[in-house]
Scaffold this motif. Structure first.
Motif, PDB file in Angstrom:
ATOM      1  N   GLU B 303       5.754  -0.871  -9.219  1.00 52.04           N
ATOM      2  CA  GLU B 303       5.021  -2.128  -9.070  1.00 52.04           C
ATOM      3  C   GLU B 303       5.599  -2.903  -7.884  1.00 52.04           C
ATOM      4  O   GLU B 303       6.805  -2.914  -7.662  1.00 52.04           O
ATOM      5  CB  GLU B 303       5.198  -2.936 -10.351  1.00 52.04           C
ATOM      6  N   GLY B 304       4.729  -3.509  -7.114  1.00 53.09           N
ATOM      7  CA  GLY B 304       5.188  -4.311  -5.978  1.00 53.09           C
ATOM      8  C   GLY B 304       5.205  -3.558  -4.666  1.00 53.09           C
ATOM      9  O   GLY B 304       5.481  -4.143  -3.622  1.00 53.09           O
ATOM     10  N   THR B 305       4.911  -2.249  -4.715  1.00 53.13           N
ATOM     11  CA  THR B 305       4.907  -1.474  -3.465  1.00 53.13           C
ATOM     12  C   THR B 305       3.748  -1.922  -2.580  1.00 53.13           C
ATOM     13  O   THR B 305       2.605  -2.006  -3.031  1.00 53.13           O
ATOM     14  CB  THR B 305       4.748   0.031  -3.763  1.00 53.13           C
ATOM     15  N   THR B 306       4.041  -2.213  -1.335  1.00 52.82           N
ATOM     16  CA  THR B 306       2.985  -2.527  -0.378  1.00 52.82           C
ATOM     17  C   THR B 306       2.461  -1.213   0.186  1.00 52.82           C
ATOM     18  O   THR B 306       3.191  -0.475   0.841  1.00 52.82           O
ATOM     19  CB  THR B 306       3.519  -3.416   0.757  1.00 52.82           C
ATOM     20  N   VAL B 307       1.215  -0.914  -0.110  1.00 48.47           N
ATOM     21  CA  VAL B 307       0.655   0.377   0.284  1.00 48.47           C
ATOM     22  C   VAL B 307      -0.189   0.276   1.552  1.00 48.47           C
ATOM     23  O   VAL B 307      -0.702   1.276   2.045  1.00 48.47           O
ATOM     24  CB  VAL B 307      -0.190   1.007  -0.848  1.00 48.47           C
ATOM     25  N   GLY B 308      -0.326  -0.900   2.087  1.00 44.44           N
ATOM     26  CA  GLY B 308      -1.030  -1.049   3.351  1.00 44.44           C
ATOM     27  C   GLY B 308      -0.766  -2.426   3.927  1.00 44.44           C
ATOM     28  O   GLY B 308      -0.714  -3.413   3.186  1.00 44.44           O
ATOM     29  N   SER B 309      -0.529  -2.493   5.215  1.00 45.67           N
ATOM     30  CA  SER B 309      -0.370  -3.806   5.840  1.00 45.67           C
ATOM     31  C   SER B 309      -0.814  -3.722   7.290  1.00 45.67           C
ATOM     32  O   SER B 309      -0.769  -2.647   7.907  1.00 45.67           O
ATOM     33  CB  SER B 309       1.082  -4.292   5.757  1.00 45.67           C
ATOM     34  N   ALA B 310      -1.269  -4.826   7.805  1.00 46.27           N
ATOM     35  CA  ALA B 310      -1.678  -4.879   9.204  1.00 46.27           C
ATOM     36  C   ALA B 310      -1.461  -6.286   9.720  1.00 46.27           C
ATOM     37  O   ALA B 310      -1.693  -7.259   8.996  1.00 46.27           O
ATOM     38  CB  ALA B 310      -3.153  -4.495   9.343  1.00 46.27           C
ATOM     39  N   ASN B 311      -0.984  -6.385  10.951  1.00 44.62           N
ATOM     40  CA  ASN B 311      -0.821  -7.679  11.615  1.00 44.62           C
ATOM     41  C   ASN B 311      -1.563  -7.637  12.937  1.00 44.62           C
ATOM     42  O   ASN B 311      -1.404  -6.680  13.716  1.00 44.62           O
ATOM     43  CB  ASN B 311       0.664  -7.978  11.856  1.00 44.62           C
ATOM     44  N   TYR B 312      -2.364  -8.648  13.187  1.00 49.78           N
ATOM     45  CA  TYR B 312      -3.233  -8.648  14.359  1.00 49.78           C
ATOM     46  C   TYR B 312      -2.790  -9.712  15.351  1.00 49.78           C
ATOM     47  O   TYR B 312      -2.578 -10.878  14.973  1.00 49.78           O
ATOM     48  CB  TYR B 312      -4.683  -8.931  13.946  1.00 49.78           C
ATOM     49  N   GLY B 313      -2.665  -9.304  16.615  1.00 53.05           N
ATOM     50  CA  GLY B 313      -2.414 -10.271  17.672  1.00 53.05           C
ATOM     51  C   GLY B 313      -3.718 -10.960  18.052  1.00 53.05           C
ATOM     52  O   GLY B 313      -4.810 -10.496  17.712  1.00 53.05           O
TER      53      GLY B 313
END
Lengths: 193, 324
Positions: B303-313
């Motif tokens: 539980e709590g695992t980040t399975v996807g992330s994205a940061n946009y400029g």
């Protein structure tokens, strides 16, 4: 207007202005929807999905075709689509965001493999095991056919898809399930031949 | 058709319909009541009739309402998004001189899954995180898109998997450390090709129709969030469309997860995972994350695992591209 004397159609139209009236639709159909969803996805997931059926129905109530007096087929249509989404999401959860990065990535065919993986021995209920083995677009059709005994025409009406599509999806699903069900029957007889 | 041979008959006999408990029914009714309350909040007091009022009074009232709406709305996510929508509406559009390109850079980290046999490990499936940097140059007039995707060093949930990954040469299969160049002209992306309406209600209808036609069998909140993010990310929408997209989000059952002077983060929970997106104060997409809210026993993820992330400029206008 009181719920006990009104048709579902009257209540839904009334809820356009007095939204609380939709609560009577919930009272009338929740148990049936829960039973349908529970048979299709198993008890653990049924509560969440059955609740979502009524939230979605409330949000979409202006699209209800008021020439129908009963809301139940409409609710089952929403429910069966959510059941399809449930199985699709089980696979999607493992596909995890590939689309947003636009990479095909190194990750084989997630949906098929994840569905196959989730089958492995963890599901005792035959129907949910069978639905897991189907393609997502077949799940809603099979659920309505098996659990509600709906005709091709009724399924077509409920899901808003052509009757020919209903027939072809059921045909494909039947072929896909034949081997699976055959293996259950062999097990019932006490072993594989 | 005989019963013995028809699998559907076999399934009918197997089906068991559970009966809801009082708690399950109460919880479900609570969710419906929440939806009803939200709609009533959005509509003001239901049953209020505007039709007889003079147009001038209506216009004045609406103007006042637009300014004051965040103070009336009690739902924090709705109030925050309504403010963002208004800021987006009056923001300056991105001007792209003829021949120039819109450039965006984004950092992603996504869950990759391979069969255990790829690693020579006994598990059916093995997850790991694969970071990428994505640079996109787009010339809307020429329908030209250039994408550079640089694959970073994977992250693993245990050292055994990491060792097996490199031992099996999977870093070469994943093109780790490489820059993958893709170039398209006349790209046929339905999200980009669709002429999205700028009226919020028409936009929501168009988005629901798009989802049903292209993506899923129901246009639920998760799908609306996904598509909103896609439109914000890929099409560099006009201020009017960006404002309407944020208003569409404001109509969804979302939670306000965080807020600073320049950003808001809203989230939605579905199927045991939380999707959160962060917007700038004028509605630009800044980041997305997907987090597991319950363990994934099949993949061994807690539980709590980040399975996807994205940061946009922030999107910039540039004169040239590295390769054309």
């Amino acid at each position: 207007m009181t719920g006990g004397e009104s048709s579902d159609s009257d209540l839904i139209v009334g809820s356009w202005e007095e939204s609380e009236l939709f609560g009577e639709i919930f009272e009338r159909h929740y148990a049936a929807v829960f039973g349908f969803v529970g048979a299709a996805v198993g008890r653990d997931a049924a509560g969440d999905i059955a609740a979502e059926v009524f939230v979605r129905a409330f949000q979409l109530r202006r699209r209800f075709r008021t020439e129908y007096r009963s809301a139940r087929p409409w609710l089952f249509g929403i429910a069966s689509n959510l059941v399809s989404d449930h199985y699709r999401r089980q696979a999607r959860q493992h596909r995890a965001y590939q689309r947003s990065v636009g990479r095909e990535s190194a990750t084989v065919d997630f949906e098929d493999e994840a569905v196959a993986r989730s089958d492995a021995g963890s599901v005792s209920d035959l129907l949910t095991e069978a639905l897991k083995s189907l393609r997502a677009e077949e799940v809603a059709v099979v659920a309505l056919f098996v659990l509600e005994d709906m005709s091709y025409a009724e399924i077509s009406e409920t899901l808003g898809i052509p009757e020919g599509t209903v027939r072809s999806r059921l045909s494909r699903a039947r072929a896909r399930l034949r081997n699976l069900v055959g293996s259950w029957d062999e097990q019932d007889k006490g072993g594989f031949v | 058709m005989s019963n013995r041979q028809d699998p559907f008959d076999r399934l009918r006999r197997a089906a068991e319909r559970p009966v809801p408990t009082a708690d399950e029914k109460s919880a479900a009714f609570g969710r419906l009541q929440h939806a009803i309350s939200r709609e009533q909040q959005m509509a003001g007091k239901s049953g209020f009739k505007w039709g007889w009022r003079p147009i001038a009074i209506l216009a004045a009232a609406l103007t006042t309402l637009v300014v004051a709406i965040p103070f009336f709305i009690t739902d924090p996510a709705q109030a925050a998004l309504t403010e963002v929508a208004e800021a987006a509406r009056v923001a300056a559009p991105l001007e792209v001189p003829e021949g120039d390109f819109i450039y965006t850079r984004s950092e992603h980290e996504d869950l990759a899954i391979r069969p255990g046999s790829d690693f020579d490990l006994p598990q059916d499936f093995v997850p790991y995180l694969l970071p990428t940097t994505r640079q996109v140059w787009r010339n809307p007039a020429e329908r030209f898109i250039l994408i550079h995707t640089t694959i970073g060093t994977p992250e693993f949930f245990d050292p055994q998997t990491q060792a097996a990954y490199y031992q099996a040469g999977l870093d070469r299969a994943d093109q780790v450390g490489e820059n993958v160049v893709e170039q398209f002209t006349e790209a046929d992306d339905p999200v980009i090709e669709t002429r999205w309406p700028t009226h919020p209600e028409q936009l929501l209808e168009a988005m629901e129709a798009f989802i049903l036609e292209n993506r899923d069998q129901t246009a639920d909140t998760s799908q609306i969030i996904d598509l909103t993010a896609d439109i914000l990310r890929e099409t560099h929408p006009s201020p009017e469309l960006r404002s309407s997209l944020v208003q569409v989000l404001a109509r969804q059952p979302l939670e306000l997860k965080g807020r600073t002077a320049t950003t808001i983060t809203i989230s939605h929970i579905s199927d045991g995972q939380e999707t959160a997106i962060t917007l700038s104060s004028d509605g630009q997409l800044l980041s997305e994350t997907v987090t597991l809210l319950k363990p994934d026993a099949d993949l061994g993820l807690p539980e709590g695992t980040t399975v996807g992330s994205a940061n946009y400029g922030q999107a910039q206008v540039v004169r040239d591209v590295p390769h054309k």
